[in-house]
Design an enzyme around this catalytic site. Structure first.
Site, PDB file in Angstrom:
ATOM      1  N   HIS A 398       0.798  -1.146  -0.086  1.00  0.00           N
ATOM      2  CA  HIS A 398       0.114   0.118  -0.143  1.00  0.00           C
ATOM      3  C   HIS A 398       1.019   1.058   0.063  1.00  0.00           C
ATOM      4  O   HIS A 398       0.529   2.250  -0.906  1.00  0.00           O
ATOM      5  CB  HIS A 398      -0.921  -0.014   1.202  1.00  0.00           C
ATOM      6  CG  HIS A 398      -1.657   1.184   1.387  1.00  0.00           C
ATOM      7  ND1 HIS A 398      -1.294   2.374   1.905  1.00  0.00           N
ATOM      8  CD2 HIS A 398      -3.045   1.473   0.775  1.00  0.00           C
ATOM      9  CE1 HIS A 398      -2.518   3.132   1.941  1.00  0.00           C
ATOM     10  NE2 HIS A 398      -3.444   2.844   1.252  1.00  0.00           N
ATOM     11  N   ARG A 538     -11.453  -1.383 -11.843  1.00  0.00           N
ATOM     12  CA  ARG A 538     -11.570  -2.542 -10.998  1.00  0.00           C
ATOM     13  C   ARG A 538     -12.447  -2.690 -10.128  1.00  0.00           C
ATOM     14  O   ARG A 538     -12.383  -1.679  -9.237  1.00  0.00           O
ATOM     15  CB  ARG A 538     -10.231  -3.084 -10.651  1.00  0.00           C
ATOM     16  CG  ARG A 538     -10.315  -4.383  -9.882  1.00  0.00           C
ATOM     17  CD  ARG A 538      -8.865  -4.802  -9.469  1.00  0.00           C
ATOM     18  NE  ARG A 538      -8.409  -4.436  -8.466  1.00  0.00           N
ATOM     19  CZ  ARG A 538      -7.165  -4.281  -7.855  1.00  0.00           C
ATOM     20  NH1 ARG A 538      -6.307  -5.353  -8.375  1.00  0.00           N
ATOM     21  NH2 ARG A 538      -6.948  -3.643  -6.961  1.00  0.00           N
ATOM     22  N   THR A 657       0.101  -9.504 -11.507  1.00  0.00           N
ATOM     23  CA  THR A 657       1.241 -10.392 -11.263  1.00  0.00           C
ATOM     24  C   THR A 657       1.507 -10.382  -9.680  1.00  0.00           C
ATOM     25  O   THR A 657       2.364 -11.217  -9.160  1.00  0.00           O
ATOM     26  CB  THR A 657       2.466  -9.956 -12.161  1.00  0.00           C
ATOM     27  OG1 THR A 657       2.554  -8.492 -12.176  1.00  0.00           O
ATOM     28  CG2 THR A 657       2.407 -10.670 -13.442  1.00  0.00           C
ATOM     29  N   ASN A 658       1.195  -9.154  -9.114  1.00  0.00           N
ATOM     30  CA  ASN A 658       1.461  -8.996  -7.548  1.00  0.00           C
ATOM     31  C   ASN A 658       0.996 -10.224  -6.997  1.00  0.00           C
ATOM     32  O   ASN A 658       1.485 -10.944  -5.845  1.00  0.00           O
ATOM     33  CB  ASN A 658       0.874  -7.871  -6.994  1.00  0.00           C
ATOM     34  CG  ASN A 658       1.562  -6.545  -7.807  1.00  0.00           C
ATOM     35  OD1 ASN A 658       2.519  -6.546  -8.644  1.00  0.00           O
ATOM     36  ND2 ASN A 658       0.640  -5.314  -7.796  1.00  0.00           N
ATOM     37  N   ASP A 659      -0.330 -10.550  -7.296  1.00  0.00           N
ATOM     38  CA  ASP A 659      -0.817 -11.716  -6.642  1.00  0.00           C
ATOM     39  C   ASP A 659      -0.619 -12.999  -7.439  1.00  0.00           C
ATOM     40  O   ASP A 659      -0.433 -14.083  -6.665  1.00  0.00           O
ATOM     41  CB  ASP A 659      -2.500 -11.354  -6.643  1.00  0.00           C
ATOM     42  CG  ASP A 659      -2.883 -10.372  -5.402  1.00  0.00           C
ATOM     43  OD1 ASP A 659      -2.575 -10.656  -4.471  1.00  0.00           O
ATOM     44  OD2 ASP A 659      -3.769  -9.664  -5.892  1.00  0.00           O
ATOM     45  N   CYS A 706      -1.297  -5.461 -15.193  1.00  0.00           N
ATOM     46  CA  CYS A 706      -1.070  -4.135 -14.463  1.00  0.00           C
ATOM     47  C   CYS A 706      -0.527  -4.572 -12.976  1.00  0.00           C
ATOM     48  O   CYS A 706      -0.445  -3.713 -12.279  1.00  0.00           O
ATOM     49  CB  CYS A 706      -2.557  -3.949 -14.183  1.00  0.00           C
ATOM     50  SG  CYS A 706      -3.660  -5.083 -13.741  1.00  0.00           S
TER      51      CYS A 706
HETATM   52  C1  PEP Z   1      -1.758  -7.414  -8.783  1.00  0.00           C
HETATM   53  O1  PEP Z   1      -2.185  -8.376  -8.153  1.00  0.00           O
HETATM   54  O2  PEP Z   1      -0.846  -7.693  -9.623  1.00  0.00           O
HETATM   55  C2  PEP Z   1      -2.710  -6.272  -8.907  1.00  0.00           C
HETATM   56  C3  PEP Z   1      -2.619  -5.268 -10.030  1.00  0.00           C
HETATM   57  O3  PEP Z   1      -3.559  -5.917  -7.905  1.00  0.00           O
HETATM   58  P1  PEP Z   1      -3.176  -5.861  -6.479  1.00  0.00           P
HETATM   59  O4  PEP Z   1      -1.848  -4.928  -6.580  1.00  0.00           O
HETATM   60  O5  PEP Z   1      -4.182  -4.527  -6.382  1.00  0.00           O
HETATM   61  O6  PEP Z   1      -3.602  -6.868  -5.680  1.00  0.00           O
HETATM   62 MG    MG Z   2      -4.015  -8.169  -7.140  1.00  0.00          MG
END
Ligand code: PEP
Ligand code: MG
Length: 756
Positions: A398, A538, A657-659, A706
């Site tokens: 965050h 989203r 990709t973060n998740d 993203c």
């Molecule tokens: C992700 O998971 O890559 C993503 C863009 O969503 P967030 O970072 O909000 O989970």
């Molecule tokens: Mg995510």
């Protein structure tokens, strides 16, 4: 090839002359033509090299050998490279060429003049940058004999194993690759370094200059922590100055080569540059930037108050260039805390430690917010501060996301900032290098108030769309000014979390209309900023722990692992009223004619979830055939079932990709203890991405990214090579990502043309 001389002087060379003098030679010639103080130089042209090959009958010997070579056989590659180099070094340079070099050397300064001898391959400036820097440079060369030998060694370096390998992989024919050699007076600099003529991330008109004692190699190679000076080209003042401890310097070593020596105590902590020198350097930088039309990365040297410009080239892959110049923390001795540089910029201020939200009120304009991890309810405080430092988190936490959008420097994942730093203590935060220094090292406020053109890319057109991620509507203007092709992810949870009341609170208190209106207003700001360009909004995706501190947070379930819990589409499907209110806001926007609005569902794991969400929207009056609805690919199951999602009617998919990385590798993305194992390029992650891209392409479905990996040039290069149709990056990364995409696309076109 038209007849050209063996030797050309810098004054005779322009940037078009790459075929004769290589990329480096052409650039030096152009720089000297526009009046930059370039050290004297001549170039032994590619024609001389060709003549040498022909007259010594080397062409067939070398090229027939290389033609048979399998470059993937590394023993064979080394052997062929050695044979070619030996053939070059064993041959006699024709007398007319040696005479020409001798004469030019004399004319330049005579037999005691010390020169740098640099290879300048004629393939260097072709789109794939990996060609550059594969041939040798010899510094500190003195005397005719040494000079002739260095030139011949540069020629031989054209056949280094790495160079042969890359040429083969890029589809270059060895017969048509040439090499020129630049012979340039070596500047025994008292001080030297590099300069960016505009801010490398935001594009602001700031000259950023790094310098240290001795030869510039120390700064370029990253073996010292250089001083850093920021010169505002508008006010023509030095606005920031960070004086490092410079323990070593690189100096010439007698007849040949260079050596590393300790810096005397009197100069160790002294500033390398005076304000007047900074200002003169910046003015040369401006000449270069104006001439080339794009921000430049310049190498400079100073001796006896004379400034020399050694090199100027467009700022490319700037993120990696900056970090490669970063040096070890021990070098300066003043770094008190270190973590990941999550949002670039430098700022000084007083530490305020925020242990819980009640402390956030203490934070005043210009303070440094230090906390374990920021929460959405801290956003108002985050807006006020000069910089942010956290114990926890990585590049996608965050604090990192919000700081980047606010343009506030941030260092995350330090592990110990809240214990090491003391309330009221004055510190300086470098959000690029991830370092926190004791004291106010800077002299003026430099917090990036990016201008309207921040990060804009200069007219590059790419087939792959380059979009931008937005989380807070107030960043929409900055985001649009990057010239991005749309918004690939608008995270509305940041918008909602900023209201400090959970969606459940609005519903429980009969304030549904207020909730819809807030959403509508926030999204509309972004749609207006990107008028006519796609904006993918989203639906809500906040883990329960992020809601906890807000009004209504007491009703949030306590979850053992919120990352794997009640978030994303699954929560909306279980609480239809929360989903309906979002859809109501979308509907009002569509009804207003905002056809550029697309909706993206997060955390989908089964096509049924998509189908249920779409059916609910239809029940609430949305024309779901017309609406652009798509999904985030964040869970391996959605890759494995991508064909079924397409069958269910998604119009696009975007890799989160973060998740996706955390769910593929079982690595909590916010846990610094396992951060080193969080690998975007893990083969399993790449295999999943590759397979989903293929299926999407086969069905003509837009496939994007993203997650944070979409802001990292090496990953984006890979993605473009593997057929992704768009990428969405953070605001601060758009320029470098656009350039990476352009280079990669050109490389693909070039390769196809060569094979045709
Ligand atoms: C992700 O998971 O890559 C993503 C863009 O969503 P967030 O970072 O909000 O989970
Ligand atoms: Mg995510």
């Amino acid at each position: 090839m038209k007849q050209m001389p063996d030797i050309l002087w810098l004054e005779e060379i322009r940037k078009e002359d790459i075929a004769a003098v290589g990329g480096k030679g052409a650039s030096l010639g152009e720089m000297s033509a526009i009046g930059l103080p370039v050290p004297k130089a001549f170039v032994v042209t590619s024609h001389a090299f060709r003549r040498f090959l022909v007259e010594e009958n080397l062409e067939d010997v070398i090229f027939n050998d290389l033609e048979k070579l399998d470059v993937d056989d590394s023993d064979a590659l080394d052997a062929a490279s050695n044979r070619a180099k030996k053939a070059i070094m064993g041959a006699r340079m024709p007398g007319s060429i040696t005479d020409g070099i001798r004469k030019a050397y004399k004319k330049m300064g005579g037999s005691r003049l010390i020169v740098a001898v640099r290879s300048s391959a004629t393939a260097e400036d072709l789109p794939d940058a990996s060609f550059a820097g594969q041939q040798e440079t010899y510094l500190n060369i003195k005397g005719e004999k040494n000079l002739l030998e260095a030139v011949q060694k540069c020629w031989a370096s054209l056949y280094g194993a790495r160079a042969i390998y890359y040429r083969s992989k890029q589809g270059f024919d060895d017969r048509s690759v040439n090499i020129a050699v630049v012979v340039q007076e070596l500047i025994h600099s008292e001080k030297a370094g590099v300069m960016f003529t505009s801010h490398p991330v935001t594009g602001e008109p700031l000259s950023i200059i790094e310098g240290s004692w001795g030869l510039g190699e120390a700064v370029v190679s990253g073996s010292v922590s250089p001083d850093k000076y920021v010169f505002d080209n508008r006010s023509e003042k030095v606005v920031d100055r960070l004086i490092a401890t410079k323990n070593i310097e690189i100096v010439s070593d007698g007849e040949n080569g260079t050596k590393v020596v300790d810096v005397g105590e009197d100069r160790r902590d002294a500033p390398v540059l005076s304000d007047e020198e900074v200002s003169r350097l910046a003015s040369f930088g401006n000449i270069a930037e104006t001439h080339y039309g794009v921000p430049q990365d310049v190498e400079w040297a100073i001796v006896a108050h004379d400034i020399y410009i050694l090199q100027s080239r467009p700022i490319t892959t700037i993120g990696s260039a900056v970090s490669s110049r970063d040096s070890s923390s021990g070098d300066s001795g003043k770094i008190i805390v270190q973590g990941q540089g999550a949002s670039p910029g430098i700022a000084s201020g007083k530490v305020v430690i925020v242990r819980d939200i009640k402390d956030a009120g203490k934070v005043k304009e210009g303070d440094i917010l230090v906390t374990k991890m920021t929460n959405p309810d801290m956003v108002p405080a985050m807006r006020r501060v000069a910089a942010i430092v956290t114990d926890e988190g990585g590049m996608t936490c965050h604090a990192a996301i919000v700081s980047r959008e606010l343009g506030t420097p941030a260092v995350v994942g330090t592990r110990n900032a809240t214990t090491v730093l003391k309330p009221g203590q004055m510190i300086t935060v470098d959000g690029e290098k991830g370092q926190v220094f004791e004291g106010a090292i800077k002299t003026a406020e430099t917090r990036a108030e990016a201008p309207a053109t921040a990060g804009a890319t200069t007219g590059l057109i790419t087939a792959t769309s380059v979009k931008v991620n937005v989380s807070i509507p107030e960043a929409a203007g900055r985001a649009a000014a990057t010239g991005a092709d749309g918004v690939g992810l608008l995270r509305i949870e940041h918008l909602i979390l900023g209201l400090n009341r959970t969606p459940g609170w609005f519903i429980a208190n009969g304030k549904e209309e207020e909730f819809v209106q807030e959403l509508y207003n926030g999204i509309k700001i972004v749609l207006d900023a990107f008028y006519g360009k796609p904006v993918w909004v989203r639906t809500l995706d906040a883990p329960t722990d992020e809601f906890r501190n807000m009004a209504g947070g007491e009703s949030e379930p306590a979850e053992h692992n919120p990352m794997l819990g009640w978030r994303g589409i699954r929560r909306d499907l279980q609480t239809p009223e929360q989903f309906r209110l979002q859809v109501e806001a979308f509907k009002r926007l569509w009804n207003q004619g905002y056809d550029n609005l697309g909706i993206m569902f997060p955390m989908v794991s089964h096509p049924q979830e998509f189908i249920r969400a779409r059916n609910m929207m239809q029940d609430w009056g949305v024309d779901v055939e017309k609406a652009t609805l798509g999904i985030m690919i964040e869970i391996p199951s959605s890759v494995l079932m991508i064909e079924d999602f397409i069958g269910a009617g998604i119009k696009f998919a975007s890799f989160g990709t973060n998740d996706l990385i955390q769910y593929t590798l079982a690595i909590d993305r916010n846990n610094e203890n396992v951060a080193s194992m969080y690998q975007p390029k893990h083969p399993a992650v790449l295999a999943l991405i590759d397979s989903a891209i293929r299926v999407c392409r086969d069905h003509g479905i837009e496939c994007s990214i993203c997650g944070q990996a979409g802001s990292e040039p090496p990953m984006v290069k890979w993605l473009v090579e593997h057929g992704i149709t768009s990428v969405s990056a953070n605001i601060d990364a758009i320029a470098k990502i656009r350039e990476t995409v352009a280079r990669t696309e050109q490389g693909i076109i070039l390769e196809a043309a060569r094979k045709a």
